[in-house]
Design an enzyme around this catalytic site. Structure first.
Site, PDB file in Angstrom:
ATOM      1  N   LYS A  13       0.837  -1.210   0.000  1.00  0.00           N
ATOM      2  CA  LYS A  13       0.000   0.000   0.000  1.00  0.00           C
ATOM      3  C   LYS A  13       0.871   1.259   0.000  1.00  0.00           C
ATOM      4  O   LYS A  13       0.680   2.164  -0.808  1.00  0.00           O
ATOM      5  CB  LYS A  13      -0.927   0.030   1.233  1.00  0.00           C
ATOM      6  CG  LYS A  13      -1.825  -1.190   1.362  1.00  0.00           C
ATOM      7  CD  LYS A  13      -2.743  -1.100   2.566  1.00  0.00           C
ATOM      8  CE  LYS A  13      -2.048  -1.143   3.906  1.00  0.00           C
ATOM      9  NZ  LYS A  13      -1.377  -2.415   4.223  1.00  0.00           N
ATOM     10  N   ARG A  88      -9.927   0.450   8.507  1.00  0.00           N
ATOM     11  CA  ARG A  88      -9.479  -0.896   8.861  1.00  0.00           C
ATOM     12  C   ARG A  88     -10.521  -1.659   9.651  1.00  0.00           C
ATOM     13  O   ARG A  88     -10.278  -2.789  10.038  1.00  0.00           O
ATOM     14  CB  ARG A  88      -8.251  -0.760   9.760  1.00  0.00           C
ATOM     15  CG  ARG A  88      -6.953  -0.829   9.003  1.00  0.00           C
ATOM     16  CD  ARG A  88      -5.902  -0.495  10.017  1.00  0.00           C
ATOM     17  NE  ARG A  88      -4.770  -1.314   9.918  1.00  0.00           N
ATOM     18  CZ  ARG A  88      -3.644  -0.917   9.333  1.00  0.00           C
ATOM     19  NH1 ARG A  88      -3.581   0.240   8.721  1.00  0.00           N
ATOM     20  NH2 ARG A  88      -2.604  -1.704   9.344  1.00  0.00           N
ATOM     21  N   ARG A 127      11.829  -5.613   5.176  1.00  0.00           N
ATOM     22  CA  ARG A 127      11.543  -4.201   4.886  1.00  0.00           C
ATOM     23  C   ARG A 127      12.456  -3.275   5.666  1.00  0.00           C
ATOM     24  O   ARG A 127      12.784  -3.496   6.822  1.00  0.00           O
ATOM     25  CB  ARG A 127      10.097  -3.867   5.258  1.00  0.00           C
ATOM     26  CG  ARG A 127       9.840  -2.352   5.245  1.00  0.00           C
ATOM     27  CD  ARG A 127       8.413  -1.986   5.273  1.00  0.00           C
ATOM     28  NE  ARG A 127       7.697  -2.615   6.353  1.00  0.00           N
ATOM     29  CZ  ARG A 127       6.376  -2.649   6.429  1.00  0.00           C
ATOM     30  NH1 ARG A 127       5.657  -2.082   5.486  1.00  0.00           N
ATOM     31  NH2 ARG A 127       5.781  -3.231   7.430  1.00  0.00           N
ATOM     32  N   ARG A 159      11.074  -1.238  11.200  1.00  0.00           N
ATOM     33  CA  ARG A 159       9.950  -0.791  12.024  1.00  0.00           C
ATOM     34  C   ARG A 159       9.811  -1.675  13.252  1.00  0.00           C
ATOM     35  O   ARG A 159      10.009  -2.878  13.169  1.00  0.00           O
ATOM     36  CB  ARG A 159       8.665  -0.895  11.195  1.00  0.00           C
ATOM     37  CG  ARG A 159       8.111   0.446  10.814  1.00  0.00           C
ATOM     38  CD  ARG A 159       7.060   0.349   9.759  1.00  0.00           C
ATOM     39  NE  ARG A 159       5.859  -0.378  10.150  1.00  0.00           N
ATOM     40  CZ  ARG A 159       4.775  -0.455   9.402  1.00  0.00           C
ATOM     41  NH1 ARG A 159       4.742   0.152   8.221  1.00  0.00           N
ATOM     42  NH2 ARG A 159       3.721  -1.119   9.793  1.00  0.00           N
ATOM     43  N   ARG A 170      -0.391  -9.035  13.441  1.00  0.00           N
ATOM     44  CA  ARG A 170      -0.965  -8.087  12.468  1.00  0.00           C
ATOM     45  C   ARG A 170      -1.759  -8.836  11.398  1.00  0.00           C
ATOM     46  O   ARG A 170      -2.820  -8.383  10.970  1.00  0.00           O
ATOM     47  CB  ARG A 170       0.149  -7.250  11.832  1.00  0.00           C
ATOM     48  CG  ARG A 170       0.601  -6.121  12.749  1.00  0.00           C
ATOM     49  CD  ARG A 170       1.944  -5.565  12.355  1.00  0.00           C
ATOM     50  NE  ARG A 170       1.990  -4.968  11.058  1.00  0.00           N
ATOM     51  CZ  ARG A 170       3.126  -4.734  10.380  1.00  0.00           C
ATOM     52  NH1 ARG A 170       4.284  -5.048  10.925  1.00  0.00           N
ATOM     53  NH2 ARG A 170       3.082  -4.173   9.205  1.00  0.00           N
TER      54      ARG A 170
HETATM   55  P1  AP5 Z   1       4.811  -1.613   1.909  1.00  0.00           P
HETATM   56  O1  AP5 Z   1       4.501  -0.777   0.720  1.00  0.00           O
HETATM   57  O2  AP5 Z   1       5.531  -0.993   3.039  1.00  0.00           O
HETATM   58  O3  AP5 Z   1       3.488  -2.368   2.415  1.00  0.00           O
HETATM   59  P2  AP5 Z   1       2.231  -1.818   3.194  1.00  0.00           P
HETATM   60  O4  AP5 Z   1       1.029  -2.450   2.579  1.00  0.00           O
HETATM   61  O5  AP5 Z   1       2.256  -0.350   3.298  1.00  0.00           O
HETATM   62  O6  AP5 Z   1       2.478  -2.537   4.594  1.00  0.00           O
HETATM   63  P3  AP5 Z   1       2.402  -1.974   6.081  1.00  0.00           P
HETATM   64  O7  AP5 Z   1       3.164  -2.954   6.924  1.00  0.00           O
HETATM   65  O8  AP5 Z   1       2.768  -0.544   6.158  1.00  0.00           O
HETATM   66  O9  AP5 Z   1       0.896  -2.160   6.356  1.00  0.00           O
HETATM   67  P4  AP5 Z   1       0.199  -2.097   7.683  1.00  0.00           P
HETATM   68  O10 AP5 Z   1      -1.175  -1.956   7.219  1.00  0.00           O
HETATM   69  O11 AP5 Z   1       0.474  -3.249   8.576  1.00  0.00           O
HETATM   70  O12 AP5 Z   1       0.896  -0.877   8.464  1.00  0.00           O
HETATM   71  P5  AP5 Z   1       0.413   0.594   8.805  1.00  0.00           P
HETATM   72  O13 AP5 Z   1       1.595   1.451   8.823  1.00  0.00           O
HETATM   73  O14 AP5 Z   1      -0.746   0.980   7.982  1.00  0.00           O
HETATM   74  O15 AP5 Z   1       5.639  -2.874   1.359  1.00  0.00           O
HETATM   75  C1  AP5 Z   1       6.107  -3.860   2.260  1.00  0.00           C
HETATM   76  C2  AP5 Z   1       7.489  -4.369   1.787  1.00  0.00           C
HETATM   77  O16 AP5 Z   1       7.352  -5.067   0.564  1.00  0.00           O
HETATM   78  C3  AP5 Z   1       8.511  -3.264   1.521  1.00  0.00           C
HETATM   79  O17 AP5 Z   1       9.761  -3.790   1.856  1.00  0.00           O
HETATM   80  C4  AP5 Z   1       8.403  -3.023   0.005  1.00  0.00           C
HETATM   81  O18 AP5 Z   1       9.617  -2.547  -0.551  1.00  0.00           O
HETATM   82  C5  AP5 Z   1       8.091  -4.436  -0.489  1.00  0.00           C
HETATM   83  N1  AP5 Z   1       7.203  -4.476  -1.645  1.00  0.00           N
HETATM   84  C6  AP5 Z   1       6.094  -3.705  -1.859  1.00  0.00           C
HETATM   85  N2  AP5 Z   1       5.500  -4.057  -3.012  1.00  0.00           N
HETATM   86  C7  AP5 Z   1       6.229  -5.088  -3.519  1.00  0.00           C
HETATM   87  C8  AP5 Z   1       6.109  -5.891  -4.707  1.00  0.00           C
HETATM   88  N3  AP5 Z   1       5.092  -5.701  -5.574  1.00  0.00           N
HETATM   89  N4  AP5 Z   1       7.039  -6.853  -4.917  1.00  0.00           N
HETATM   90  C9  AP5 Z   1       8.050  -7.064  -4.031  1.00  0.00           C
HETATM   91  N5  AP5 Z   1       8.229  -6.333  -2.903  1.00  0.00           N
HETATM   92  C10 AP5 Z   1       7.320  -5.350  -2.655  1.00  0.00           C
HETATM   93  O19 AP5 Z   1      -0.093   0.393  10.307  1.00  0.00           O
HETATM   94  C11 AP5 Z   1       0.800   0.105  11.345  1.00  0.00           C
HETATM   95  C12 AP5 Z   1       0.051   0.052  12.671  1.00  0.00           C
HETATM   96  O20 AP5 Z   1      -0.535   1.349  12.959  1.00  0.00           O
HETATM   97  C13 AP5 Z   1      -1.131  -0.923  12.735  1.00  0.00           C
HETATM   98  O21 AP5 Z   1      -0.725  -2.236  13.070  1.00  0.00           O
HETATM   99  C14 AP5 Z   1      -1.995  -0.283  13.840  1.00  0.00           C
HETATM  100  O22 AP5 Z   1      -1.474  -0.539  15.104  1.00  0.00           O
HETATM  101  C15 AP5 Z   1      -1.833   1.215  13.546  1.00  0.00           C
HETATM  102  N6  AP5 Z   1      -2.842   1.722  12.600  1.00  0.00           N
HETATM  103  C16 AP5 Z   1      -2.614   2.297  11.380  1.00  0.00           C
HETATM  104  N7  AP5 Z   1      -3.767   2.630  10.781  1.00  0.00           N
HETATM  105  C17 AP5 Z   1      -4.752   2.259  11.639  1.00  0.00           C
HETATM  106  C18 AP5 Z   1      -6.173   2.320  11.565  1.00  0.00           C
HETATM  107  N8  AP5 Z   1      -6.818   2.830  10.505  1.00  0.00           N
HETATM  108  N9  AP5 Z   1      -6.882   1.843  12.633  1.00  0.00           N
HETATM  109  C19 AP5 Z   1      -6.272   1.348  13.728  1.00  0.00           C
HETATM  110  N10 AP5 Z   1      -4.925   1.250  13.848  1.00  0.00           N
HETATM  111  C20 AP5 Z   1      -4.177   1.707  12.808  1.00  0.00           C
HETATM  112 MG    MG Z   2       2.438   1.019   4.870  1.00  0.00          MG
END
Ligand code: AP5
Ligand code: MG
Length: 215
Positions: A13, A88, A127, A159, A170
């Protein structure tokens, strides 16, 4: 364009959101990045959120709803936005619908990046990320200079919620609390599911092809 980038942890994402920002100039709203910035700055919100994030749990809905309400009303969202990591839960999605109705900016499309668990775990464990929100992978997408962010020149790091136990939680939390939104948006005719296992540029081409239909 008002876009939701949807998918499990590690689906890509953040990676695709950054490319979309460059492509169409509308802002990325990543609730994860907003929360992590608050943790770094030691704000009250950050202190409250950190315990949930480190365990891989969702931060309570009321907190997120407050954040998103304020962010969507900012001036830079006037031409559209890319939501990354919000909504979410069903209550978050319901409130989003109310806010967007109020401000007259309906969602155009929900892009659902589909990736199997074993690929997600590999991506997350390798990552590296930057405090500016840029995300790298030690094998498939390394920074051009070792450990230095291509975008802002800061040092990249792992992270705190990318540790094994937090990652497994997660994924569980995603399946229980977030995955139901797939049906929620499918029923509204907004969901487009994409193969997120393709390489980063191929996924982006697929996203552009979907968005071209709305131009
Ligand atoms: P990346 O692009 O970083 O993936 P992502 O989908 O953004 O993954 P996240 O881990 O950020 O998602 P998340 O939803 O768990 O975390 P968030 O920060 O939102 O890509 C991942 C890796 O793969 C990278 O190394 C990249 O280079 C590689 N990659 C990408 N695409 C690729 C491809 N096509 N091929 C190969 N490699 C690839 O949330 C974190 C925490 O915050 C949550 O756990 C929660 O505690 C809190 N939080 C955030 N939002 C909310 C909400 N709305 N409600 C409640 N809690 C929340
Ligand atoms: Mg992300």
């Amino acid at each position: 364009m008002n876009i939701i980038l949807f998918g499990p942890p590690g689906a890509g994402k953040g990676t695709q959101a950054k490319k979309l920002v460059d492509f169409n100039g509308i802002p990325q709203i990543s609730t994860g990045d907003i929360l992590r910035a608050n943790v770094r700055e030691g704000t009250e919100l950050g202190l409250a959120a950190k315990a949930y994030m480190d365990k891989g749990e969702l931060v309570p809905d009321q907190v997120l709803i407050g954040i998103i309400k304020n962010r969507l009303k900012e001036q830079d969202c006037c031409k559209g936005f890319i939501l990354d990591g919000y909504p979410r839960t069903v209550p978050q999605a319901d409130v989003l619908a109310v806010i967007l109705k109020e401000i007259g900016k309906p969602i155009n499309v929900v892009l659902n990046l589909e990736v199997p668990d074993e690929v997600l775990v590999d991506r997350i464990s390798k990552r590296l990320m930057c405090k500016c929100g840029a995300s790298y992978h030690t094998v498939s997408n390394p920074p051009k200079k070792d450990n230095i962010c291509d975008l802002c020149g800061c040092e990249v790091f792992q992270r705190s919620d990318d540790r094994e136990e937090a990652v497994q939680n997660r994924l569980k939390v995603y399946k229980k609390q977030t995955q139901p939104l797939i049906d929620y948006y499918a029923k509204q005719g907004l969901l487009v599911t994409l193969d997120g296992t393709k390489n980063i540029d191929e996924v982006f081409e697929d996203i552009k092809a979907v968005l071209a239909k709305f131009a």
